[in-house]
Design an enzyme around this catalytic site. Structure first.
Site, PDB file in Angstrom:
ATOM      1  N   SER A 147       0.936  -1.363   0.110  1.00 48.85           N
ATOM      2  CA  SER A 147      -0.119  -0.549   0.091  1.00 48.85           C
ATOM      3  C   SER A 147       0.523   1.168   0.034  1.00 48.85           C
ATOM      4  CB  SER A 147      -0.915  -0.012   1.351  1.00 48.85           C
ATOM      5  OG  SER A 147      -1.353   1.065   1.275  1.00 48.85           O
ATOM      6  N   TYR A 160      -3.815  -0.153   9.619  1.00 46.85           N
ATOM      7  CA  TYR A 160      -3.188  -0.410   8.604  1.00 46.85           C
ATOM      8  C   TYR A 160      -1.882  -0.417   8.151  1.00 46.85           C
ATOM      9  CZ  TYR A 160      -4.646  -1.290   3.401  1.00 46.85           C
ATOM     10  OH  TYR A 160      -4.755  -1.100   2.167  1.00 46.85           O
TER      11      TYR A 160
HETATM   12  P1  NAP Z   1     -11.871  -4.830  -1.339  1.00 37.89           P
HETATM   13  O1  NAP Z   1     -12.362  -4.308  -2.344  1.00 37.89           O
HETATM   14  O2  NAP Z   1     -11.873  -5.073  -0.182  1.00 37.89           O
HETATM   15  O3  NAP Z   1     -11.620  -6.745  -1.322  1.00 37.89           O
HETATM   16  C1  NAP Z   1     -11.270  -6.850  -0.354  1.00 37.89           C
HETATM   17  C2  NAP Z   1     -11.270  -8.657  -0.521  1.00 37.89           C
HETATM   18  O4  NAP Z   1     -10.019  -9.853   0.443  1.00 37.89           O
HETATM   19  C3  NAP Z   1     -12.553  -8.995  -0.710  1.00 37.89           C
HETATM   20  O5  NAP Z   1     -12.613  -9.703  -1.584  1.00 37.89           O
HETATM   21  C4  NAP Z   1     -12.347  -9.732   0.561  1.00 37.89           C
HETATM   22  O6  NAP Z   1     -13.050 -11.105   0.100  1.00 37.89           O
HETATM   23  C5  NAP Z   1     -11.231 -10.343   1.588  1.00 37.89           C
HETATM   24  N1  NAP Z   1     -10.924 -10.673   2.381  1.00 37.89           N
HETATM   25  C6  NAP Z   1     -11.085 -10.011   3.921  1.00 37.89           C
HETATM   26  N2  NAP Z   1     -10.608 -10.568   4.540  1.00 37.89           N
HETATM   27  C7  NAP Z   1     -10.477 -11.514   4.430  1.00 37.89           C
HETATM   28  C8  NAP Z   1     -10.237 -12.942   4.907  1.00 37.89           C
HETATM   29  N3  NAP Z   1      -9.875 -12.721   6.784  1.00 37.89           N
HETATM   30  N4  NAP Z   1      -9.943 -13.308   4.527  1.00 37.89           N
HETATM   31  C9  NAP Z   1     -10.697 -13.815   3.230  1.00 37.89           C
HETATM   32  N5  NAP Z   1     -10.996 -13.405   2.039  1.00 37.89           N
HETATM   33  C10 NAP Z   1     -10.549 -11.670   3.663  1.00 37.89           C
HETATM   34  O7  NAP Z   1     -10.317  -3.609  -1.108  1.00 37.89           O
HETATM   35  P2  NAP Z   1      -9.215  -3.925  -2.408  1.00 37.89           P
HETATM   36  O8  NAP Z   1      -9.319  -2.621  -2.706  1.00 37.89           O
HETATM   37  O9  NAP Z   1      -9.799  -4.869  -3.861  1.00 37.89           O
HETATM   38  O10 NAP Z   1      -7.821  -3.903  -1.779  1.00 37.89           O
HETATM   39  C11 NAP Z   1      -7.375  -5.193  -2.522  1.00 37.89           C
HETATM   40  C12 NAP Z   1      -6.088  -5.369  -1.284  1.00 37.89           C
HETATM   41  O11 NAP Z   1      -5.440  -4.186  -1.680  1.00 37.89           O
HETATM   42  C13 NAP Z   1      -6.369  -5.790   0.277  1.00 37.89           C
HETATM   43  O12 NAP Z   1      -4.950  -5.800   0.660  1.00 37.89           O
HETATM   44  C14 NAP Z   1      -6.201  -3.694   0.663  1.00 37.89           C
HETATM   45  O13 NAP Z   1      -5.179  -3.846   1.322  1.00 37.89           O
HETATM   46  C15 NAP Z   1      -4.867  -3.599  -1.227  1.00 37.89           C
HETATM   47  N6  NAP Z   1      -5.128  -1.639  -1.485  1.00 37.89           N
HETATM   48  C16 NAP Z   1      -6.045  -1.404  -1.860  1.00 37.89           C
HETATM   49  C17 NAP Z   1      -5.774  -0.304  -2.460  1.00 37.89           C
HETATM   50  C18 NAP Z   1      -7.006   0.736  -3.104  1.00 37.89           C
HETATM   51  O14 NAP Z   1      -6.770   1.840  -2.643  1.00 37.89           O
HETATM   52  N7  NAP Z   1      -8.551  -0.157  -3.184  1.00 37.89           N
HETATM   53  C19 NAP Z   1      -5.083   0.790  -2.351  1.00 37.89           C
HETATM   54  C20 NAP Z   1      -3.414  -0.343  -1.797  1.00 37.89           C
HETATM   55  C21 NAP Z   1      -4.014  -1.740  -1.546  1.00 37.89           C
HETATM   56  P3  NAP Z   1     -14.828 -11.613   1.342  1.00 37.89           P
HETATM   57  O15 NAP Z   1     -15.419 -10.099   2.684  1.00 37.89           O
HETATM   58  O16 NAP Z   1     -15.996 -11.985   0.074  1.00 37.89           O
HETATM   59  O17 NAP Z   1     -14.182 -12.188   2.663  1.00 37.89           O
HETATM   60  C1  GCO Z   2      -6.615   5.066   3.689  1.00 38.85           C
HETATM   61  C2  GCO Z   2      -7.072   4.374   1.819  1.00 38.85           C
HETATM   62  C3  GCO Z   2      -5.504   4.239   1.922  1.00 38.85           C
HETATM   63  C4  GCO Z   2      -6.059   3.046   0.395  1.00 38.85           C
HETATM   64  C5  GCO Z   2      -4.716   2.230  -0.228  1.00 38.85           C
HETATM   65  C6  GCO Z   2      -3.700   2.993  -0.816  1.00 38.85           C
HETATM   66  O1  GCO Z   2      -7.761   5.396   3.993  1.00 38.85           O
HETATM   67  O2  GCO Z   2      -6.452   6.057   3.086  1.00 38.85           O
HETATM   68  O3  GCO Z   2      -7.836   3.260   1.984  1.00 38.85           O
HETATM   69  O4  GCO Z   2      -5.064   2.863   2.735  1.00 38.85           O
HETATM   70  O5  GCO Z   2      -6.935   2.065   0.150  1.00 38.85           O
HETATM   71  O6  GCO Z   2      -4.551   1.588   0.847  1.00 38.85           O
HETATM   72  O7  GCO Z   2      -2.686   2.396  -1.401  1.00 38.85           O
END
Ligand code: NAP
Ligand code: GCO
Length: 266
Positions: A147, A160
Site C-alpha cells: 500500500s 493499516y
Molecule cells: P476490497 O474491495 O475490500 O476486497 C478485499 C477482499 O479481501 C475481498 O474479496 C474480501 O472477501 C477479502 N477478505 C477480507 N478479509 C478476508 C479474510 N479474512 N479471509 C479471506 N478473504 C478476506 O479491497 P481492495 O480494494 O480490492 O483491496 C485488495 C487489497 O489491496 C487489500 O489488501 C488492500 O489493503 C490492498 N490495497 C487497496 C488499495 C485501494 O486503493 N483499493 C490500495 C492499496 C492496497 P470477502 O469479504 O468476501 O471475504
Molecule cells: C485510506 C485508503 C488507503 C488505500 C491504499 C493506499 O484510507 O487512506 O483506504 O489506505 O486503500 O491502501 O495505497
C-alpha cells in the site's frame, strides 16, 4: 530466444486470496489471461456465488474455496485441496485485506488486532503454507499486496499502516530467507484504486460535489486520477512470471506517481 515467452504463465497454478471482487479479481483475471490456472478464496458463500458467476462471465474457469486467511487450519486445508484439484501452487498473491478508518485514540485494541491479523499475520500464514511445495517444485512466486501506507502515514489508519509497513518487511524477509530455493517474493504497492474498499472516500456529497478526499487524491497524484484495478494487471503478470526471476524483495509501487510527488505548489 523469444524473451516474451517468459511472461507466459502457461501450466502454472496461481492462488489469489480475497479475489471475489476488487483488486484481487482483476489480478486473477490477468494471471488467467497469461495462462495460469486460478484458485481464489473468500469468506462467505454469497460473495463466492457472485464471484464464480463473474469469473464465468469472463470465460475463466476459476476454482473457489471458502477460507478465512487468518485461520491456519483452514489455510492448510485449502492449500492441500488446491494441490489435489489443480496441482502445487506456483504463484501466491496475498491480496485479502481490510482497513478500519478510526482515530488511534478511539480505536480498540481488538480493532487494531483484527486489521493486523488479516493484513499482516495472514500473509505469513499463507506464505508458510505454500513455501514447502514451492521448495519441492524448485521455484515459486509470492506477491504481497502492500500500500501507499507501507511508506506513508495519515490520520485514522494506524493499524493499516502498521500492518502494510510490516508486510513490506515480511516481503523482504521471505525474499532473503527463500531466495536460494528460487522463490521470489515481491510486493505491489497500489496507489489509490477505485474499489469497494475506497468507495466511502469517493462518495458524492449531498450537494452533488465530489468528496473532499476524492479531490485531495487527484491533487496528490501526478496522473490526476484514481487507479483502476486493471492498472495492476501488467505488474502482477510481470512479478508472477519468469520475466522477473532476478527481482526479489522489491516493492513495485503502482501509484500514478504519488510517492514521487511533493504536491502542487501553492
Ligand atoms: P476490497 O474491495 O475490500 O476486497 C478485499 C477482499 O479481501 C475481498 O474479496 C474480501 O472477501 C477479502 N477478505 C477480507 N478479509 C478476508 C479474510 N479474512 N479471509 C479471506 N478473504 C478476506 O479491497 P481492495 O480494494 O480490492 O483491496 C485488495 C487489497 O489491496 C487489500 O489488501 C488492500 O489493503 C490492498 N490495497 C487497496 C488499495 C485501494 O486503493 N483499493 C490500495 C492499496 C492496497 P470477502 O469479504 O468476501 O471475504
Ligand atoms: C485510506 C485508503 C488507503 C488505500 C491504499 C493506499 O484510507 O487512506 O483506504 O489506505 O486503500 O491502501 O495505497
Amino acid at each position: 530466444m523469444d524473451y516474451l515467452k517468459k511472461f507466459s504463465l502457461e501450466g502454472k497454478t496461481a492462488l489469489v486470496t480475497g479475489a471475489a471482487y476488487g483488486i484481487g479479481f482483476a489480478i486473477a483475471e490477468a494471471l488467467a489471461g497469461a495462462g495460469a490456472k486460478i484458485a481464489f478464496n473468500c469468506r462467505g458463500q454469497e460473495h463466492m456465488d457472485k464471484a464464480l458467476a463473474a469469473y464465468k462471465e469472463k470465460g475463466i474457469d476459476a476454482k473457489g474455496y471458502i477460507c478465512d486467511v487468518t485461520d491456519e487450519t483452514q489455510v492448510q486445508k485449502m492449500v492441500a485441496d488446491i494441490e489435489a484439484d489443480l496441482g502445487v501452487i506456483d504463484i501466491l498473491v496475498n491480496n485479502a485485506g481490510i482497513i478500519k478508518r478510526i482515530p488511534m485514540t478511539e480505536m480498540s485494541v481488538e480493532e487494531f488486532r483484527q486489521v493486523v491479523d488479516i493484513d499482516l499475520n495472514a500473509p505469513f500464514i499463507m506464505a508458510k503454507a505454500v513455501i514447502p511445495g514451492m521448495i519441492k517444485k524448485g521455484h515459486g512466486k509470492i506477491i504481497n499486496i502492500c500500500s501507499m501506507m507501507s511508506e506513508l502515514g495519515r490520520e485514522t489508519v494506524s493499524a493499516y499502516a502498521a500492518a502494510k509497513g510490516g508486510l513490506k518487511m515480511l516481503t523482504k524477509n521471505i525474499a532473503s530467507e527463500y531466495g536460494e530455493y528460487n522463490i521470489q517474493c515481491n510486493g505491489i504497492g497500489p496507489g489509490y484504486i477505485a474499489t469497494p474498499q475506497t468507495a466511502p472516500l469517493r462518495e458524492t456529497q449531498a450537494d452533488g460535489s465530489r468528496h473532499p478526499f476524492d479531490k485531495f487524491i487527484i491533487s496528490k497524484t501526478p496522473a490526476a486520477r484514481w487507479g483502476d484495478p486493471e492498472d495492476l494487471m501488467g505488474p502482477a503478470i510481470f512479478l508472477a512470471s519468469d520475466a522477473s526471476d532476478f527481482v526479489n524483495g522489491h516493492i513495485l509501487y503502482v501509484d500514478g506517481g504519488i510517492l514521487a510527488y511533493i504536491g502542487k505548489q501553492p
